[in-house]
Design an enzyme around this catalytic site. Structure first.
Site, PDB file in Angstrom:
ATOM      1  N   TYR A  72       0.819  -1.208   0.000  1.00 25.10           N
ATOM      2  CA  TYR A  72       0.000   0.000   0.000  1.00 25.10           C
ATOM      3  C   TYR A  72       0.862   1.272   0.000  1.00 25.10           C
ATOM      4  CZ  TYR A  72      -3.642  -3.275   1.611  1.00 25.10           C
ATOM      5  OH  TYR A  72      -4.506  -4.326   1.741  1.00 25.10           O
ATOM      6  N   HIS A 122       0.060 -11.952   1.213  1.00 22.63           N
ATOM      7  CA  HIS A 122      -0.779 -10.993   0.490  1.00 22.63           C
ATOM      8  C   HIS A 122      -1.080 -11.455  -0.935  1.00 22.63           C
ATOM      9  CE1 HIS A 122      -1.525  -6.376  -0.149  1.00 22.63           C
ATOM     10  NE2 HIS A 122      -2.586  -7.119  -0.387  1.00 22.63           N
TER      11      HIS A 122
END
Length: 424
Positions: free
Chosen positions: A56, A124
């Site tokens: 992110y 992830h």
């Protein structure tokens, strides 16, 4: 090996503040966001968990900076809040699940978040790599957990629920130890409820303790204004036909005197709170007394876990009003409302709004037609993974100043009470 003790479900709060919005996918300039003010405000309103990722952009750095402040140190000890992050995804087409990279990534997250331990670490977007790569990464995370103690709980995250279920079952079969958590995104929304209808039975059978539901707006798809356009342009993987169907549903909501995003947020939070109870948690529910840590009985009813993301303090305030109104509508909601300084009228309004949202959801489902429970391919058909792993970047730039004063106290006259006329 046995499950981790105590179980994560006995500790994790059912409302988690996500930080994917602290990223240029969702916002043109994440450094211009009031990220410190958002984090401080969230803590003051009872939020006790934050989800982030190295993928992110500057999110981990921004979150770590917000937490490493006198305001947090003086009011919220590290033991009172949870930090959840991820390993494995580096960039859009770059992944590295190798044990050396997992170790480097965990240490980098510890440094960026300015903490000595991570409560949960996910692998992830597991659908982009092979099952063997996922197994290797989980094995390394468990080694770090057992030998170094820098990690407490371990899970996987991704989009296709069938892949998440397959991997959860494989890891249990190959290691005799279930994952602690599986996080799915955009799979329990107004548009897609596969997390409940397809995945939940398999995940429970695989011994998964908690299943947080993330991205209740489908990565911004369920908005009147369409998907968010950040500095990277239009990143959303949804096809044109699905977007057109959502726009028709949005126009219909407007005609009913509602906004699709408000219906979507309440529907997902409220319905998953019930449907996800078996893979939910008994942590601090943030039910309404600002600044106070809430104690939860060990035999309390579990609540389905949701991850919410906001880009400003106003969005956070509104989301918290929705969340507390939903709590008012639970079986013991009247007691919750009274203890939290609201009242029985808030429970009556909550039940009325619950019924209205369910009716609107049925109408939207009819409008979506074949696009209800539609999923886009992940990875996309043209995906080609890059093998080159970039060097871990140096310290990120200093973020812009945030209006921290907004987090320090409730505005005059504000009680977090939901007005009976506030349609959220």
């Amino acid at each position: 090996m046995p499950k981790t003790t105590p179980p994560l479900s006995s500790l994790l709060p059912p409302l988690i503040c996500g930080t994917a919005t602290f990223n240029d996918q969702y916002n043109p300039d994440p450094y211009a966001l009031p990220t410190t003010g958002i984090v401080h405000r969230a803590l003051s309103l009872g939020v006790r968990a934050f989800d982030t990722s190295p993928y992110y952009g500057p999110a981990e750095e921004l979150l770590g900076k917000a937490l490493d402040t006198p305001f947090v140190h003086e009011n919220f000890p590290r033991r009172d809040y949870f930090l959840l992050t991820k390993v494995g995804r580096i960039a859009g087409t770059q992944f590295d699940y190798s044990p050396p990279h997992v170790r480097r990534s965990v240490q980098r997250s510890l440094d960026r978040l300015r903490t000595s331990y991570l409560d949960v670490v996910y692998c992830h977007d597991v659908e982009f790599v092979t099952p063997e790569e996922v197994l290797a990464a989980v094995t390394e995370l468990r080694r770090i957990r057992d030998q170094a103690g820098h990690i407490k709980y371990i899970g996987i995250s991704g989009y296709p629920v069938t892949v998440l279920c397959d991997l959860a079952e494989m890891i249990l079969d190959r290691t005799s130890e279930p994952l602690d958590a599986v996080m799915s995104y955009a799979n329990f929304t107004l548009q897609n409820t596969r997390l409940s209808s397809m995945a939940l039975p398999r995940l429970r059978a695989a011994g998964i303790d908690v299943v947080p539901n993330a991205s209740v707006l489908g990565m911004g798809l369920l908005r009147r204004t369409g998907v968010p356009i950040g500095a990277r342009g239009d990143f959303h993987p949804s096809p044109r036909e699905l977007r057109q169907a959502i726009q028709r549903a949005s126009d219909w909501c407007d005609a009913q005197g509602n906004r699709i995003e408000k219906v979507a947020i309440r529907f997902a939070l409220e319905t998953w709170m019930r449907n996800g109870e078996s893979v939910g948690s008994r942590g601090d529910p943030a039910s309404g007394i600002p600044w106070r840590r809430e104690k939860v009985a060990h035999d309390a009813t579990k609540l389905g876990i949701s991850v919410i993301g906001v880009s400003n303090i106003e969005e956070l305030n509104e989301t918290m009003r929705v969340w507390r109104s939903i709590l008012d509508g639970l079986e013991d909601g009247e007691q919750i409302a009274v203890v939290s300084g609201r009242g029985s009228k808030d429970r009556v309004w909550s039940l009325k709004r619950q019924k209205q949202v369910q009716e609107l959801a049925q109408g939207i489902k009819g409008i979506l037609g074949v696009y209800f429970d539609f999923v886009w391919p992940s990875p996309p058909p043209d995906f080609r993974k890059q093998d080159v792993t970039p060097a871990i970047p140096a310290y990120l730039p200093t973020p812009a100043a945030s209006p921290d004063q907004l987090a320090l106290e409730l505005p005059v006259g504000e009680s977090m009470e939901v007005s009976c006329n506030d349609e959220i």
